[in-house]
Enzyme design. Structure first.
Site, PDB file in Angstrom:
ATOM      1  N   THR A 158       0.849  -1.197   0.000  1.00 38.95           N
ATOM      2  CA  THR A 158       0.000   0.000   0.000  1.00 38.95           C
ATOM      3  C   THR A 158       0.883   1.244   0.000  1.00 38.95           C
ATOM      4  OG1 THR A 158      -1.553  -1.258   1.350  1.00 38.95           O
ATOM      5  CG2 THR A 158      -1.936   1.111   1.201  1.00 38.95           C
ATOM      6  N   ASP A 240       0.658  -4.703  15.834  1.00 35.24           N
ATOM      7  CA  ASP A 240      -0.282  -4.485  16.957  1.00 35.24           C
ATOM      8  C   ASP A 240      -1.004  -3.148  16.752  1.00 35.24           C
ATOM      9  OD1 ASP A 240       0.527  -6.820  18.194  1.00 35.24           O
ATOM     10  OD2 ASP A 240       1.894  -5.819  19.599  1.00 35.24           O
ATOM     11  N   GLY A 340     -32.680  -2.413  -4.377  1.00 35.27           N
ATOM     12  CA  GLY A 340     -32.082  -2.318  -5.715  1.00 35.27           C
ATOM     13  C   GLY A 340     -31.134  -1.140  -5.861  1.00 35.27           C
ATOM     14  N   GLU A 363      -3.190  -6.722   7.094  1.00 33.52           N
ATOM     15  CA  GLU A 363      -2.604  -6.556   8.436  1.00 33.52           C
ATOM     16  C   GLU A 363      -2.914  -7.776   9.325  1.00 33.52           C
ATOM     17  OE1 GLU A 363      -1.918  -2.774   9.969  1.00 33.52           O
ATOM     18  OE2 GLU A 363      -2.217  -1.767   8.046  1.00 33.52           O
TER      19      GLU A 363
HETATM   20  N1  CAA Z   1       5.200  -8.048  19.643  1.00 40.36           N
HETATM   21  C1  CAA Z   1       6.477  -8.382  19.938  1.00 40.36           C
HETATM   22  N2  CAA Z   1       6.982  -9.636  19.737  1.00 40.36           N
HETATM   23  C2  CAA Z   1       6.135 -10.548  19.209  1.00 40.36           C
HETATM   24  C3  CAA Z   1       4.808 -10.262  18.878  1.00 40.36           C
HETATM   25  C4  CAA Z   1       4.330  -8.946  19.113  1.00 40.36           C
HETATM   26  N3  CAA Z   1       3.079  -8.600  18.818  1.00 40.36           N
HETATM   27  N4  CAA Z   1       4.242 -11.368  18.363  1.00 40.36           N
HETATM   28  C5  CAA Z   1       5.177 -12.339  18.392  1.00 40.36           C
HETATM   29  N5  CAA Z   1       6.322 -11.840  18.900  1.00 40.36           N
HETATM   30  C6  CAA Z   1       7.565 -12.569  19.136  1.00 40.36           C
HETATM   31  C7  CAA Z   1       7.312 -13.803  19.991  1.00 40.36           C
HETATM   32  O1  CAA Z   1       7.340 -13.477  21.360  1.00 40.36           O
HETATM   33  C8  CAA Z   1       8.429 -14.714  19.578  1.00 40.36           C
HETATM   34  O2  CAA Z   1       9.603 -14.347  20.280  1.00 40.36           O
HETATM   35  P1  CAA Z   1      10.605 -15.488  20.866  1.00 40.36           P
HETATM   36  O3  CAA Z   1      10.988 -16.347  19.685  1.00 40.36           O
HETATM   37  O4  CAA Z   1      11.744 -14.695  21.425  1.00 40.36           O
HETATM   38  O5  CAA Z   1       9.825 -16.251  21.884  1.00 40.36           O
HETATM   39  C9  CAA Z   1       8.658 -14.373  18.111  1.00 40.36           C
HETATM   40  O6  CAA Z   1       8.075 -13.067  17.903  1.00 40.36           O
HETATM   41  C10 CAA Z   1       7.991 -15.352  17.176  1.00 40.36           C
HETATM   42  O7  CAA Z   1       6.631 -15.402  17.489  1.00 40.36           O
HETATM   43  P2  CAA Z   1       5.701 -16.593  16.974  1.00 40.36           P
HETATM   44  O8  CAA Z   1       6.324 -17.884  17.327  1.00 40.36           O
HETATM   45  O9  CAA Z   1       4.316 -16.328  17.454  1.00 40.36           O
HETATM   46  O10 CAA Z   1       5.805 -16.411  15.372  1.00 40.36           O
HETATM   47  P3  CAA Z   1       5.134 -17.228  14.198  1.00 40.36           P
HETATM   48  O11 CAA Z   1       6.141 -17.412  13.126  1.00 40.36           O
HETATM   49  O12 CAA Z   1       4.419 -18.414  14.733  1.00 40.36           O
HETATM   50  O13 CAA Z   1       4.081 -16.185  13.553  1.00 40.36           O
HETATM   51  C11 CAA Z   1       2.025 -15.020  13.293  1.00 40.36           C
HETATM   52  C12 CAA Z   1       3.098 -15.626  14.235  1.00 40.36           C
HETATM   53  C13 CAA Z   1       1.001 -14.490  14.256  1.00 40.36           C
HETATM   54  C14 CAA Z   1       1.377 -16.027  12.369  1.00 40.36           C
HETATM   55  C15 CAA Z   1       2.669 -13.882  12.479  1.00 40.36           C
HETATM   56  O14 CAA Z   1       3.523 -14.367  11.465  1.00 40.36           O
HETATM   57  C16 CAA Z   1       1.649 -12.956  11.858  1.00 40.36           C
HETATM   58  O15 CAA Z   1       1.151 -12.046  12.524  1.00 40.36           O
HETATM   59  N6  CAA Z   1       1.320 -13.149  10.558  1.00 40.36           N
HETATM   60  C17 CAA Z   1       0.472 -12.221   9.835  1.00 40.36           C
HETATM   61  C18 CAA Z   1       1.313 -11.233   9.091  1.00 40.36           C
HETATM   62  C19 CAA Z   1       0.590  -9.966   8.790  1.00 40.36           C
HETATM   63  O16 CAA Z   1      -0.170  -9.443   9.577  1.00 40.36           O
HETATM   64  N7  CAA Z   1       0.904  -9.412   7.635  1.00 40.36           N
HETATM   65  C20 CAA Z   1       0.348  -8.143   7.269  1.00 40.36           C
HETATM   66  C21 CAA Z   1       1.156  -7.525   6.201  1.00 40.36           C
HETATM   67  S1  CAA Z   1       1.197  -5.782   6.293  1.00 40.36           S
HETATM   68  C22 CAA Z   1      -0.213  -5.208   5.582  1.00 40.36           C
HETATM   69  O17 CAA Z   1      -1.140  -5.908   5.376  1.00 40.36           O
HETATM   70  C23 CAA Z   1      -0.199  -3.748   5.334  1.00 40.36           C
HETATM   71  C24 CAA Z   1      -1.219  -3.263   4.359  1.00 40.36           C
HETATM   72  O18 CAA Z   1      -1.421  -3.795   3.302  1.00 40.36           O
HETATM   73  C25 CAA Z   1      -1.988  -2.091   4.665  1.00 40.36           C
END
Ligand code: CAA
Length: 380
Positions: A158, A240, A340, A363
């Protein structure tokens, strides 16, 4: 929840509402039809000092609260979700990370330009094989001593092409998995940085969604954001905040559609009486406003935590999941009650419905949000 804005914040909120009624709403259908980026609105918001709403004054921003920024996201979406997206990505996904993770030099270099609108921000995380699985980054950056050598392709970005500052995630140590990802501030214009396909989309058609291509791009050494390997956690924490804004987008789209519906059902007559006088219509409207208000409370609960710099992982995902579901339910029902005419492009209902759909996808899809919520409840 008792959400209070100062009188100055309330004045800004009222001013933005007026601005949207007079300047944003009249353009919404045209941007959608022509798939055109809202350049003129970006210029006006820049002149008004609104592109840096919560950037502190010492960096050239307006120094407003995060909740005021959340309110702005809701307001824009009542009138034009495309304009709102341009504003949201810049604010939540680029400005916030610089404020939170930037060095003093990076803040001084970029924040005043982001605040004035001289620079627009974009966020480069997604790749064809790294959408929901954002740790699967194929884009890579190699430490060459004096610079980082960046190679790879990002998709669905975006503000692509129109932005001048891109926060790009890349693998810097693939043996370390998600702990090998780093974040970089990449300026438009660097040699080897080009744009690929512009997506043709179902909704938010006024946003510019581009592919980013990096071929041996030399990113200055000092443009890493945070430490090498911190990129994944930085991306997650950025999202977040982004998810709170998408929650606000859901609330805004739903409220915008309902606001447009009310005069239509009052005016339109069938069987000799207004559509609004049927109890079915009244029940539906009451249900929709209740759902919207419930979603708004979830959004501001998360926003308040974020404003206080407290953890809001679960709350942000709940706000995003619920508010965007409400946006889809409400826009579909508004179109149905309009009948409609709701299906024609003379009225905004079909656009609200098309715009709402993406909020359940970007997101972090709503499936990912539920995984996060369950994880926060200890269920993996
Ligand atoms: N804040 C800080 N740290 C975080 C966190 C957060 N919110 N979430 C996870 N972490 C940390 C964890 O604590 C972990 O740390 P440690 O290894 O030290 O314990 C590490 O990150 C890995 O966490 P996970 O094991 O939970 O990671 P995962 O590989 O299983 O993935 C997931 C988790 C939730 C699936 C993640 O990959 C995810 O959110 N995926 C979705 C991606 C997304 O939202 N993409 C959007 C693209 S941007 C967009 O869309 C913009 C636009 O067009 C407008």
């Amino acid at each position: 929840m008792d959400l209070k804005f100062t009188s100055m914040e309330q004045d800004i909120i009222n001013m933005l509402e007026d601005f949207c009624v007079n300047e944003v709403k009249p353009l919404a259908a045209e941007l959608d039809e022509q798939e055109r980026f809202p350049t003129e609105t970006l210029e006006k918001l820049s002149e008004m000092g609104m592109m840096g709403m919560y950037i502190p004054e010492k960096y050239g921003g307006a120094g407003l609260s995060y909740n005021t920024y959340t309110a702005a996201n809701e307001i824009f979406n009542k009138y034009c979700a495309s304009t709102a997206c341009m504003f949201e990505v810049h604010g939540s996904l680029v400005t916030w990370p610089l404020l939170t993770y930037g060095t003093e030099e990076q803040k001084q270099k970029y924040l005043p330009k982001l605040a004035s609108g001289e620079m627009l921000g974009a966020f480069g995380l997604t790749e064809p094989g790294a959408g929901s699985d954002s740790s699967g980054q194929k884009t890579n950056a190699v430490d060459m001593g004096e610079y980082w050598l960046l190679n790879g392709t990002k998709c669905f970005i975006t503000n692509g092409y129109y932005a001048s500052l891109y926060l790009v995630f890349a693998m810097t140590d693939k043996d370390r998995g998600n702990k090998g990802i780093s974040a970089f501030l990449v300026e438009k214009g660097l040699k080897g940085f080009t744009f690929g396909t512009k997506e043709k989309k179902m909704g938010i058609r006024g946003t510019a969604t581009y592919e980013l291509i990096f071929e041996d791009v030399k990113v200055p050494k000092e443009n890493i954001l945070g430490k090498p390997g911190d990129g994944f956690k930085i991306a997650m924490s950025i999202l977040d905040g982004g998810r709170i804004s998408i929650g606000a987008q859901g609330v805004g789209i739903a409220q915008g559609a309902l606001n447009e519906l009310i005069p239509v059902i009052k005016a339109r007559k069938q069987f000799g009486r207004s559509i609004a006088s049927f109890q079915n219509t009244q029940f539906k409207v009451a249900e929709m406003q209740t759902e919207i208000d419930a979603a708004r409370l979830l959004v501001y609960r998360a926003s308040q935590l974020h404003q206080e710099k407290l953890s809001c992982i679960k709350e942000a995902s709940m706000a995003k999941y619920y508010a965007t579901k409400v946006a889809n339910d409400v826009t579909r029902m508004c179109l149905q009650l309009a009948g409609g005419i709701g299906y024609t492009r003379e009225y905004p209902f079909e656009r609200f419905m098309r715009d709402a759909k993406i909020t359940e996808i970007y997101e972090g899809t709503n499936e990912i949000q539920r995984i996060i919520i369950a994880g926060e409840l200890g269920i993996h």
